[in-house]
Design a protein around this motif. Structure first.
Motif, mmCIF file in Angstrom:
data_model
loop_
_atom_site.group_PDB
_atom_site.id
_atom_site.type_symbol
_atom_site.label_atom_id
_atom_site.label_comp_id
_atom_site.label_asym_id
_atom_site.label_seq_id
_atom_site.Cartn_x
_atom_site.Cartn_y
_atom_site.Cartn_z
ATOM 1 N N ALA A 168 -27.112 -17.674 -38.145
ATOM 2 C CA ALA A 168 -27.797 -16.860 -37.144
ATOM 3 C C ALA A 168 -28.584 -17.795 -36.226
ATOM 4 O O ALA A 168 -29.048 -18.854 -36.656
ATOM 5 C CB ALA A 168 -28.746 -15.882 -37.827
ATOM 6 N N HIS A 169 -28.732 -17.409 -34.974
ATOM 7 C CA HIS A 169 -29.551 -18.176 -34.035
ATOM 8 C C HIS A 169 -31.021 -17.905 -34.336
ATOM 9 O O HIS A 169 -31.419 -16.762 -34.544
ATOM 10 C CB HIS A 169 -29.242 -17.768 -32.596
ATOM 11 N N GLN A 170 -31.808 -18.971 -34.352
ATOM 12 C CA GLN A 170 -33.255 -18.840 -34.509
ATOM 13 C C GLN A 170 -33.913 -19.425 -33.262
ATOM 14 O O GLN A 170 -33.461 -20.442 -32.736
ATOM 15 C CB GLN A 170 -33.710 -19.570 -35.779
ATOM 16 N N TYR A 171 -34.969 -18.777 -32.804
ATOM 17 C CA TYR A 171 -35.536 -19.113 -31.503
ATOM 18 C C TYR A 171 -37.016 -19.486 -31.606
ATOM 19 O O TYR A 171 -37.742 -19.004 -32.474
ATOM 20 C CB TYR A 171 -35.390 -17.926 -30.550
ATOM 21 N N TYR A 172 -37.403 -20.377 -30.708
ATOM 22 C CA TYR A 172 -38.814 -20.734 -30.514
ATOM 23 C C TYR A 172 -39.028 -20.634 -29.007
ATOM 24 O O TYR A 172 -38.963 -21.623 -28.291
ATOM 25 C CB TYR A 172 -39.061 -22.136 -31.045
ATOM 26 N N GLY B 28 -43.293 -20.982 -46.899
ATOM 27 C CA GLY B 28 -42.813 -20.554 -45.591
ATOM 28 C C GLY B 28 -42.099 -21.691 -44.893
ATOM 29 O O GLY B 28 -42.126 -22.835 -45.361
ATOM 30 N N GLY B 29 -41.439 -21.370 -43.777
ATOM 31 C CA GLY B 29 -40.700 -22.374 -43.032
ATOM 32 C C GLY B 29 -40.909 -22.251 -41.537
ATOM 33 O O GLY B 29 -41.219 -21.171 -41.019
ATOM 34 N N PHE B 30 -40.700 -23.368 -40.843
ATOM 35 C CA PHE B 30 -40.948 -23.504 -39.403
ATOM 36 C C PHE B 30 -40.321 -22.391 -38.575
ATOM 37 O O PHE B 30 -40.933 -21.882 -37.634
ATOM 38 C CB PHE B 30 -40.406 -24.862 -38.942
ATOM 39 N N TRP B 31 -39.087 -22.021 -38.889
ATOM 40 C CA TRP B 31 -38.356 -21.072 -38.043
ATOM 41 C C TRP B 31 -38.738 -19.616 -38.281
ATOM 42 O O TRP B 31 -38.156 -18.719 -37.667
ATOM 43 C CB TRP B 31 -36.850 -21.250 -38.218
ATOM 44 N N GLY B 32 -39.697 -19.351 -39.147
ATOM 45 C CA GLY B 32 -40.090 -17.968 -39.405
ATOM 46 C C GLY B 32 -39.499 -17.417 -40.683
ATOM 47 O O GLY B 32 -39.219 -16.219 -40.774
ATOM 48 N N THR B 33 -39.310 -18.286 -41.670
ATOM 49 C CA THR B 33 -38.780 -17.861 -42.966
ATOM 50 C C THR B 33 -39.887 -17.881 -44.015
ATOM 51 O O THR B 33 -40.885 -18.589 -43.861
ATOM 52 C CB THR B 33 -37.640 -18.790 -43.427
ATOM 53 N N ASP C 66 -41.942 -17.244 -32.564
ATOM 54 C CA ASP C 66 -43.166 -16.757 -31.935
ATOM 55 C C ASP C 66 -43.677 -15.475 -32.599
ATOM 56 O O ASP C 66 -44.843 -15.123 -32.454
ATOM 57 C CB ASP C 66 -42.933 -16.495 -30.445
ATOM 58 N N LYS C 67 -42.798 -14.777 -33.326
ATOM 59 C CA LYS C 67 -43.166 -13.537 -34.007
ATOM 60 C C LYS C 67 -43.237 -13.725 -35.524
ATOM 61 O O LYS C 67 -43.150 -12.759 -36.281
ATOM 62 C CB LYS C 67 -42.152 -12.434 -33.667
ATOM 63 N N ARG C 68 -43.410 -14.963 -35.959
ATOM 64 C CA ARG C 68 -43.367 -15.242 -37.397
ATOM 65 C C ARG C 68 -44.480 -14.553 -38.178
ATOM 66 O O ARG C 68 -44.377 -14.379 -39.398
ATOM 67 C CB ARG C 68 -43.425 -16.752 -37.646
ATOM 68 N N MET C 69 -45.552 -14.126 -37.513
ATOM 69 C CA MET C 69 -46.618 -13.413 -38.206
ATOM 70 C C MET C 69 -46.122 -12.091 -38.792
ATOM 71 O O MET C 69 -46.762 -11.521 -39.686
ATOM 72 C CB MET C 69 -47.799 -13.160 -37.263
ATOM 73 N N LEU C 70 -44.967 -11.618 -38.327
ATOM 74 C CA LEU C 70 -44.393 -10.390 -38.878
ATOM 75 C C LEU C 70 -43.982 -10.567 -40.337
ATOM 76 O O LEU C 70 -43.793 -9.577 -41.051
ATOM 77 C CB LEU C 70 -43.179 -9.954 -38.054
#
Length: 382
Positions: free
Chosen positions: A249-253, A336-341, A361-365
Motif C-alpha cells: 500500500a502507498h503510505q504518505y507524508y 509505533g512506526g514512522f509511517w503511522g503504524t 500526518d494523521k498518525r494520531m488516529l
C-alpha cells in the motif's frame, strides 16, 4: 440398505458442513467483526484525508482473527484498500530486532549486560572509540533501551537530505558515520534516554557477528517466520516480496510531499526499520511473542520489559525495543512506526491489535482506533 447408506452419507456430509460453518463462525463471530468494521469506517469517514486505515485484531480467547480496511491504497487512482495488503512498518521493526537479541540470549550466545566491545565490526568499534564513546561501558541493553548516550543521525538535516535525493541508496555504515558526525556522547551509558535509530543499526551488526548471516536473514530464521506462518513479512528491498503477497500500500507524508513507494527504502532499513508486513502478520508476531512461542524461556522473554533508570528519574515508558502504555485502562505493550503504524498487546485480554494509518500526518488516529477497537474487544470478553 442401499438407500439407507446413501441417506447416511448425505447426513454425514450435512453434519460436516454444519461443523465447518460453526467453526468459521467461532473463529470470526460476525456480530463482532461487523462492529469492528463499522467503527473503523466511522473513523475513516470522519477523517478521509487519512487516505486509508488498516487494522487486525488477534484475540484467540474470543476466537477472533480479523483484518479490516477502510479507504484507498493509492491516491493516484483511488484503488480501494484491501485488508490483506502489506505496508512498511518502520520502527515496529525494532521489536523484531530486540526479540532476535533475546533469542541469542536464550541460546547463551550473549547477555543483556554484555559490553559491546568486541561485538561490533572492527571499523565500527574504531569509529565509535574515535568519537569518545566508551565501548566497554555501553552494553547490549543500553542499545536496546536507547540509553547508550549515542547521538542519532535522524535529525532535520537527515530529513532534508532524503528529500533532496529520494532515490539515494543509504548504507548502514553511511548512517553510522552520520551519527558520529552529528555530535559526541549525550551522556554516560545509562545516564540519559534518547531514542536513536543508530542503536538498532549497531544491534544488527551484533546479530550478524553472532550468526555469521546478514541480519535480514538471521532475524526471520531466529524468530521462526516460516514456522509461525508469517508469510507476508519481509525486509523490503533486501529480500524479494513473497510470491503470493499483495503489492505494498502507498503510505504518505504530505507535509514533506513524500510517497513511501517513491523513496528508496534504505533511509529506514537496517534493523531500526525495514520490515514490510500485513496488519495480520504484525499482530500475529506480537501475539506469538508475548505468548512465549518465539522466545520460549519465560525468564528470557521477561527481559524485554527491562527498563534502565536514567538520571532524570523519568519513566520514559521504553524497555528493550518495546514501549508500554495504558489504552482505555488496559496495560499495553508494543511499538509505533514512522509511517503511522502501531501494534499493541493487551495481556488482560490476551489480544494484539495492529493499526496502519496510511497518511503519516494523521498518525494520531492510531490512538483513537486502538481505544475504539479495544473497547469492543473488552466488552465482548465480559
Amino acid at each position: 440398505m442401499k438407500n439407507h447408506s446413501i441417506l447416511f452419507v448425505l447426513c454425514s456430509l450435512l453434519l460436516l458442513s454444519s461443523c465447518k460453518e460453526w467453526k468459521s463462525v467461532e473463529k470470526k463471530p460476525p456480530e463482532v467483526t461487523i462492529s469492528l468494521q463499522s467503527a473503523l469506517d466511522s473513523i475513516f469517514h470522519a477523517h478521509p484525508t487519512a487516505t486509508g486505515l488498516m487494522v487486525h485484531v488477534e484475540a484467540p480467547d474470543l476466537h477472533i482473527s480479523w483484518s479490516g480496511a477502510s479507504g484507498i491504497a493509492n491516491k493516484t487512482n483511488a484503488v480501494p484498500l484491501s485488508a490483506d495488503q502489506p505496508a512498511l512498518i518502520a520502527s515496529n521493526t525494532k521489536t523484531y530486532t530486540a526479540a532476535t537479541l533475546l533469542k541469542l540470549i536464550e541460546q547463551d550466545s550473549i547477555k543483556l549486560g554484555d559490553s559491546i566491545e568486541g561485538l561490533l565490526q572492527e571499523s565500527t568499534s574504531k569509529l565509535l572509540a574515535d568519537n569518545k564513546y566508551d565501548l566497554q561501558a555501553i552494553t547490549i541493553g543500553h542499545l536496546m533501551s536507547h540509553t547508550s548516550g549515542i547521538t542519532d543521525y535522524v535529525n532535520e538535516a537527515y530529513m532534508v537530505a532524503i528529500d533532496q535525493d529520494k532515490q539515494h541508496r543509504w548504507t548502514r555504515n553511511e548512517q553510522i558515520n552520520l551519527a558520529m558526525m552529528s555530535g559526541g556522547p549525550l551522556g554516560q551509558p545509562g545516564e540519559v534516554f534518547s531514542y536513536a535509530d543508530v542503536n538498532f543499526l549497531l544491534l544488527t551488526e551484533i546479530i550478524e557477528n553472532q550468526t555469521n548471516k546478514p541480519f535480514y536473514e538471521a532475524i526471520p530464521d531466529l524468530l521462526g517466520f516460516q514456522e509461525l506462518g508469517l508469510n507476508d513479512t519481509w525486509f523490503e528491498s533486501l529480500q524479494p516480496k513473497p510470491q503470493n503477497t499483495k503489492l505494498l500500500a502507498h503510505q504518505y507524508y504530505s507535509e514533506m510531499g513524500w510517497n513511501s513507494l517513491e523513496l528508496d527504502k534504505s533511509f529506514d532499513l537496517y534493523g531500526a526499520g525495514g520490515i514490510a508486513a500485513t496488519t495480520k502478520d504484525l499482530a500475529s508476531f506480537s501475539q506469538e511473542l508475548f505468548n512465549g512461542n518465539i522466545v520460549k524461556n519465560p525468564e528470557t522473554l521477561h527481559l524485554i520489559h527491562t527498563k534502565i533508570a536514567t538520571a532524570d528519574g523519568i519513566d520514559h515508558h521504553y524497555a528493550m525495543g518495546l514501549q508500554d502504555s495504558k489504552i482505555n485502562g488496559y496495560q499495553a505493550y508494543g511499538h509505533g512506526g514512522f509511517w503511522g503504524t502501531v501494534v499493541q498487546y493487551f495481556p488482560e485480554l490476551n489480544t494484539s491489535i495492529s493499526v496502519y494509518v496510511l497518511e503519516r500526518d494523521k498518525r494520531m488516529l492510531r490512538k483513537d482506533i486502538l481505544e475504539t477497537l479495544v473497547a469492543i474487544v473488552g466488552q465482548e470478553q465480559k
